[in-house]
Design a protein around this motif. Structure first.
Motif, PDB file in Angstrom:
ATOM      1  N   ALA A  72       0.840  -1.207   0.000  1.00  0.00           N
ATOM      2  CA  ALA A  72       0.000   0.000   0.000  1.00  0.00           C
ATOM      3  C   ALA A  72       0.874   1.256   0.000  1.00  0.00           C
ATOM      4  O   ALA A  72       0.583   2.227  -0.716  1.00  0.00           O
ATOM      5  CB  ALA A  72      -0.930  -0.014   1.221  1.00  0.00           C
ATOM      6  N   ALA A  73       1.972   1.215   0.753  1.00  0.00           N
ATOM      7  CA  ALA A  73       2.872   2.379   0.809  1.00  0.00           C
ATOM      8  C   ALA A  73       3.570   2.605  -0.531  1.00  0.00           C
ATOM      9  O   ALA A  73       3.830   3.736  -0.929  1.00  0.00           O
ATOM     10  CB  ALA A  73       3.902   2.178   1.916  1.00  0.00           C
ATOM     11  N   LEU A  74       3.875   1.508  -1.219  1.00  0.00           N
ATOM     12  CA  LEU A  74       4.612   1.605  -2.482  1.00  0.00           C
ATOM     13  C   LEU A  74       3.716   1.902  -3.679  1.00  0.00           C
ATOM     14  O   LEU A  74       4.202   2.253  -4.756  1.00  0.00           O
ATOM     15  CB  LEU A  74       5.338   0.280  -2.754  1.00  0.00           C
ATOM     16  CG  LEU A  74       6.570  -0.016  -1.933  1.00  0.00           C
ATOM     17  CD1 LEU A  74       7.012  -1.459  -2.163  1.00  0.00           C
ATOM     18  CD2 LEU A  74       7.692   0.962  -2.290  1.00  0.00           C
ATOM     19  N   ARG A  75       2.414   1.745  -3.503  1.00  0.00           N
ATOM     20  CA  ARG A  75       1.509   1.785  -4.652  1.00  0.00           C
ATOM     21  C   ARG A  75       1.645   3.042  -5.519  1.00  0.00           C
ATOM     22  O   ARG A  75       1.684   2.940  -6.758  1.00  0.00           O
ATOM     23  CB  ARG A  75       0.057   1.575  -4.216  1.00  0.00           C
ATOM     24  CG  ARG A  75      -0.840   1.180  -5.364  1.00  0.00           C
ATOM     25  CD  ARG A  75      -2.211   0.758  -4.894  1.00  0.00           C
ATOM     26  NE  ARG A  75      -2.344  -0.660  -4.680  1.00  0.00           N
ATOM     27  CZ  ARG A  75      -2.459  -1.570  -5.644  1.00  0.00           C
ATOM     28  NH1 ARG A  75      -2.426  -1.204  -6.908  1.00  0.00           N
ATOM     29  NH2 ARG A  75      -2.605  -2.833  -5.350  1.00  0.00           N
ATOM     30  N   PRO A  76       1.801   4.233  -4.916  1.00  0.00           N
ATOM     31  CA  PRO A  76       1.930   5.414  -5.783  1.00  0.00           C
ATOM     32  C   PRO A  76       3.132   5.323  -6.732  1.00  0.00           C
ATOM     33  O   PRO A  76       3.075   5.826  -7.849  1.00  0.00           O
ATOM     34  CB  PRO A  76       2.103   6.571  -4.789  1.00  0.00           C
ATOM     35  CG  PRO A  76       1.546   6.078  -3.500  1.00  0.00           C
ATOM     36  CD  PRO A  76       1.767   4.598  -3.488  1.00  0.00           C
ATOM     37  N   VAL A  77       4.194   4.677  -6.275  1.00  0.00           N
ATOM     38  CA  VAL A  77       5.369   4.516  -7.134  1.00  0.00           C
ATOM     39  C   VAL A  77       5.121   3.416  -8.169  1.00  0.00           C
ATOM     40  O   VAL A  77       5.360   3.583  -9.369  1.00  0.00           O
ATOM     41  CB  VAL A  77       6.614   4.162  -6.289  1.00  0.00           C
ATOM     42  CG1 VAL A  77       7.806   3.859  -7.176  1.00  0.00           C
ATOM     43  CG2 VAL A  77       6.925   5.299  -5.321  1.00  0.00           C
ATOM     44  N   LEU A  78       4.608   2.282  -7.703  1.00  0.00           N
ATOM     45  CA  LEU A  78       4.419   1.144  -8.613  1.00  0.00           C
ATOM     46  C   LEU A  78       3.370   1.445  -9.679  1.00  0.00           C
ATOM     47  O   LEU A  78       3.460   0.953 -10.811  1.00  0.00           O
ATOM     48  CB  LEU A  78       4.046  -0.112  -7.811  1.00  0.00           C
ATOM     49  CG  LEU A  78       5.113  -0.576  -6.796  1.00  0.00           C
ATOM     50  CD1 LEU A  78       4.671  -1.856  -6.094  1.00  0.00           C
ATOM     51  CD2 LEU A  78       6.473  -0.782  -7.477  1.00  0.00           C
ATOM     52  N   ASP A  79       2.379   2.282  -9.328  1.00  0.00           N
ATOM     53  CA  ASP A  79       1.350   2.631 -10.315  1.00  0.00           C
ATOM     54  C   ASP A  79       1.908   3.455 -11.482  1.00  0.00           C
ATOM     55  O   ASP A  79       1.305   3.503 -12.548  1.00  0.00           O
ATOM     56  CB  ASP A  79       0.195   3.398  -9.644  1.00  0.00           C
ATOM     57  CG  ASP A  79      -0.761   2.459  -8.904  1.00  0.00           C
ATOM     58  OD1 ASP A  79      -0.710   1.227  -9.150  1.00  0.00           O
ATOM     59  OD2 ASP A  79      -1.566   2.953  -8.083  1.00  0.00           O
ATOM     60  N   VAL A  80       3.057   4.080 -11.279  1.00  0.00           N
ATOM     61  CA  VAL A  80       3.694   4.810 -12.382  1.00  0.00           C
ATOM     62  C   VAL A  80       4.299   3.819 -13.379  1.00  0.00           C
ATOM     63  O   VAL A  80       4.406   4.088 -14.572  1.00  0.00           O
ATOM     64  CB  VAL A  80       4.811   5.738 -11.832  1.00  0.00           C
ATOM     65  CG1 VAL A  80       5.590   6.394 -12.965  1.00  0.00           C
ATOM     66  CG2 VAL A  80       4.224   6.787 -10.895  1.00  0.00           C
ATOM     67  N   LEU A  81       4.660   2.649 -12.877  1.00  0.00           N
ATOM     68  CA  LEU A  81       5.400   1.675 -13.693  1.00  0.00           C
ATOM     69  C   LEU A  81       4.514   0.582 -14.273  1.00  0.00           C
ATOM     70  O   LEU A  81       4.828   0.012 -15.312  1.00  0.00           O
ATOM     71  CB  LEU A  81       6.497   1.022 -12.839  1.00  0.00           C
ATOM     72  CG  LEU A  81       7.498   1.993 -12.199  1.00  0.00           C
ATOM     73  CD1 LEU A  81       8.428   1.256 -11.248  1.00  0.00           C
ATOM     74  CD2 LEU A  81       8.306   2.697 -13.288  1.00  0.00           C
TER      75      LEU A  81
END
Ligand code: NAD
Length: 294
Positions: free
Chosen positions: A147-156
């Motif tokens: 959940a914490a990483l989602r904003p970054v992973l959603d870019v990729l």
């Protein structure tokens, strides 16, 4: 958490387009690659600072991403080059390479001893998916970290999936996916060759199979995009495919599950890889089979 600064090691076929997307999305990227050409390609790119040593990507980073060849290199960078020592909690370390699940689990334990959380988030979708931000990303580790990483992973990626709570869960399914993919590509290459020898048109064969039960990612994407036009430029090497198949087979062997077909497929891919020049694309397996027949 919004990751403002992202450390990134491994600026190759996948890593380069990934850092370009992260920078374009407004993140500050600190990138490193051992190859000078890879560093030079990204020098003077807005939002990206190319640093001089692997551990330097950790300075001030909220998230550190690794996109490296394999577990050997991941361990070298984190432990040998001192990146893990440079990372300050609560920075998250994310191994997006296709690594070995058991070694990922051991690394996550080493990181936890230092108070650092390490998760795995390998990808599928190739260089095209990396460029377009349409990767499938499979995350091994606690759901709260995802959940914490989602904003970054959603870019990729366009599909970010929680593979399981334990580190290595993503790496396990990634290797198993590539085992299936490689088996499909080998089987479709053999079938296409037999069909052509019978006098069938390969484009017609693909049209029929892709509307039938024999279809796969190989027949829907790899054959029309890389094999029929003879470009063989997917950007995913045969060496990496063999690495992933061996990881998957080790999983089956460790669990004692039957894998005779997988074992035969790995053996065939290994012969092909041995007979091809270093760096050959994995889609060349079709041409290699063709040559063996000619
Ligand atoms: P690549 O070889 O193009 O890039 C890897 C990069 O790591 C290279 O630029 C290399 O110089 C760098 N590197 C090697 N050792 C290093 C070190 N000690 N320190 C810093 N940098 C180092 O590989 P890729 O195709 O980008 O694949 C990366 C990972 O992603 C692999 O695990 C691969 O299996 C996986 N993967 C690749 C694809 C694809 O289509 N290429 C798709 C899905 C997953």
């Amino acid at each position: 958490m919004t990751a403002d600064t992202i450390g990134f090691v491994g600026l190759g076929n996948m890593g380069e387009p990934m850092v370009r997307r992260l920078a374009a999305a407004g993140h500050r990227v600190r990138g490193y690659d051992v190859a000078a050409e890879a560093r030079d390609r990204l020098a003077n790119t807005p939002g990206i600072t190319v640093v001089a040593a692997p551990a330097d990507v950790g300075d001030g980073a909220d998230v550190v991403i690794l996109m490296l060849p394999d577990s050997n290199v991941v361990e070298q960078v984190l432990l040998g080059d001192g990146l893990l020592d440079r990372v300050r909690p609560p920075t998250l370390v994310v191994d997006m390479s296709s690594s070995e699940p058991a070694r990922t689990r051991a690394l996550a334990e080493r990181a936890a001893e230092r108070g650092v959380t390490l998760v795995d988030a390998p990808v599928s979708g190739g260089v095209i998916g990396a460029k377009g931000g349409s990767l499938t990303i499979m995350v091994g580790g606690p759901a709260t970290v995802l959940a914490a990483l989602r904003p970054v992973l959603d870019v990729l990626g366009s599909k970010v999936v929680h593979a399981g709570d334990v580190p290595g869960a993503g790496h396990a399914i990634k290797a198993l996916n590539n085992l299936m993919s490689a088996a499909h590509l080998l089987a479709s290459s053999e079938a296409m060759l037999a069909g052509q020898a019978f006098g069938l048109d390969p484009a017609v064969m693909l049209d029929i199979v892709n509307g039938s039960s024999g279809r796969s990612g190989s027949t829907e994407t790899k054959w029309p995009r890389y094999i029929l036009p003879a470009s063989f430029d997917s950007g995913f090497s045969i060496a990496f495919m063999v690495k992933d198949m061996k990881i998957a087979l080790q999983l089956a062997d460790a669990a004692g599950t039957p894998a005779p077909l997988s074992r035969a497929a790995v053996a065939e891919w290994m012969i092909a890889a041995d007979e091809m020049p270093p760096g050959a694309d994995h889609t060349e397996i079709a041409r290699w089979l063709q040559r063996a027949h000619d």
